[in-house]
Design an enzyme around this catalytic site. Structure first.
Site, PDB file in Angstrom:
ATOM      1  N   HIS A  91       0.861  -1.184   0.000  1.00 34.31           N
ATOM      2  CA  HIS A  91       0.000   0.000   0.000  1.00 34.31           C
ATOM      3  C   HIS A  91       0.898   1.235   0.000  1.00 34.31           C
ATOM      4  O   HIS A  91       1.171   1.803   1.055  1.00 34.31           O
ATOM      5  CB  HIS A  91      -0.910  -0.013   1.226  1.00 34.31           C
ATOM      6  CG  HIS A  91      -1.927   1.081   1.250  1.00 34.31           C
ATOM      7  ND1 HIS A  91      -3.142   0.943   1.872  1.00 34.31           N
ATOM      8  CD2 HIS A  91      -1.933   2.334   0.743  1.00 34.31           C
ATOM      9  CE1 HIS A  91      -3.839   2.059   1.755  1.00 34.31           C
ATOM     10  NE2 HIS A  91      -3.109   2.916   1.073  1.00 34.31           N
TER      11      HIS A  91
ATOM     12  N   HIS B 289      -7.281  -6.568   7.534  1.00 31.27           N
ATOM     13  CA  HIS B 289      -6.965  -5.574   8.559  1.00 31.27           C
ATOM     14  C   HIS B 289      -7.077  -6.199   9.939  1.00 31.27           C
ATOM     15  O   HIS B 289      -8.155  -6.568  10.389  1.00 31.27           O
ATOM     16  CB  HIS B 289      -7.847  -4.323   8.496  1.00 31.27           C
ATOM     17  CG  HIS B 289      -7.169  -3.125   9.119  1.00 31.27           C
ATOM     18  ND1 HIS B 289      -6.358  -2.277   8.388  1.00 31.27           N
ATOM     19  CD2 HIS B 289      -7.136  -2.677  10.381  1.00 31.27           C
ATOM     20  CE1 HIS B 289      -5.871  -1.339   9.184  1.00 31.27           C
ATOM     21  NE2 HIS B 289      -6.325  -1.555  10.409  1.00 31.27           N
TER      22      HIS B 289
ATOM     23  N   GLU C 196      -2.526  -1.597  -3.271  1.00 35.06           N
ATOM     24  CA  GLU C 196      -3.584  -0.854  -2.588  1.00 35.06           C
ATOM     25  C   GLU C 196      -3.305   0.639  -2.635  1.00 35.06           C
ATOM     26  O   GLU C 196      -2.144   1.063  -2.691  1.00 35.06           O
ATOM     27  CB  GLU C 196      -3.674  -1.277  -1.115  1.00 35.06           C
ATOM     28  CG  GLU C 196      -4.017  -2.731  -0.896  1.00 35.06           C
ATOM     29  CD  GLU C 196      -4.109  -3.074   0.579  1.00 35.06           C
ATOM     30  OE1 GLU C 196      -4.686  -4.143   0.892  1.00 35.06           O
ATOM     31  OE2 GLU C 196      -3.609  -2.300   1.421  1.00 35.06           O
TER      32      GLU C 196
END
Length: 259
Positions: free
Chosen positions: A43, A205, A73
């Site tokens: 990310h 997450h 991401e």
């Protein structure tokens, strides 16, 4: 079997805290793949606090050579700046197998909520089309049991998304407190609604070896989990190879996801 994509952002955080090239993000990612991980996630953020553009290019080459998924991401609305060409420009250059769009702001410590599809779906539509023109599967970060329920997921599908990624932070918090049952019902309901709308389901997450099996037993059809922080933290004690194999053992013990 649900696929495991290892997020190696935290390797880059450690490297950047000292400068230089150690620990080596690509070497760590390769070790995860050697241990059996199905893909690599990163990310990159505009402030380059961990993964940088050069890491994206190197990891894209690694995953392409290994024939595994690269999941990139980021926030598609974040403007380009020095050292960060923008998410769409990165995707156009490296053409990852999957792009997961996340509505995070520059100041956020970590991603902590999904898109408001009632507000954002139409703005996402042309960006999703551009990413699919690059050959990318597109997943959208989503909250469980969003405010508008099934209608939100239908908007995500109509905007062209292929999947959603369920933001599992609230589940992980509930699991720590020992009262995850109601939260799991919310996630299961959202997963069923997503599949009814024609969307595949990913999750990520704060998933860990302690809470992953319970989540996947309760939430149907999860195709992929993206795990970084907990996996890297556990690897400090168990090593990367042992930790990745621990996750794969959990995934392999569960019924195969369908979707």
């Amino acid at each position: 079997m649900t696929a495991l994509s290892v997020n190696v952002n935290k390797i880059a955080v450690l490297r950047n805290s000292r400068g230089g090239a150690e620990p080596d993000v690509v070497r760590a990612a390769a070790e995860c793949l050697d241990a059996g991980a199905h893909g690599i996630t990163v990310h990159p953020r505009p402030d380059a606090r961990h993964i940088r553009a050069d890491d994206v290019y190197a990891l894209a080459e690694l995953t392409r050579t290994r024939g595994v998924e690269f999941n990139l991401e980021g926030n598609p609305f974040a403007p380009a700046r020095d050292g960060y060409p923008g998410l769409l420009a990165l995707c156009a250059r490296v053409r990852p197998a999957q792009v997961t769009l996340v509505p995070d702001d520059d100041g956020q410590l970590t991603s902590d909520h999904g898109f408001d599809f009632h507000r954002d779906a139409e703005a996402l539509r042309p960006l999703i089309a551009d990413l699919k023109d690059c050959g990318c599967r597109v997943s959208l970060f989503a909250d469980a049991d969003g405010e508008n329920g099934a209608a939100d997921l239908e908007r995500a599908a109509a905007a062209g998304a292929d999947r959603i990624e369920l933001y599992t932070g609230p589940y992980a918090e509930a699991a720590v407190c020992g009262n995850a049952s109601a939260m799991l019902e919310r996630f299961a309901r959202t997963a069923r609604r997503a599949r009814a709308a024609g969307l595949g389901v990913n999750a990520g997450h704060d998933l860990s070896q302690a809470n992953l099996a319970m989540f996947l037993r309760s939430v149907p059809g999860v195709l992929e989990v993206s795990i970084g922080h907990a996996l890297i933290a556990e690897a400090l004690y168990e090593g990367l190879t042992g930790t990745v194999r621990g996750y794969l053992g959990i995934l392999g013990s569960l019924p195969a996801a369908k979707g």
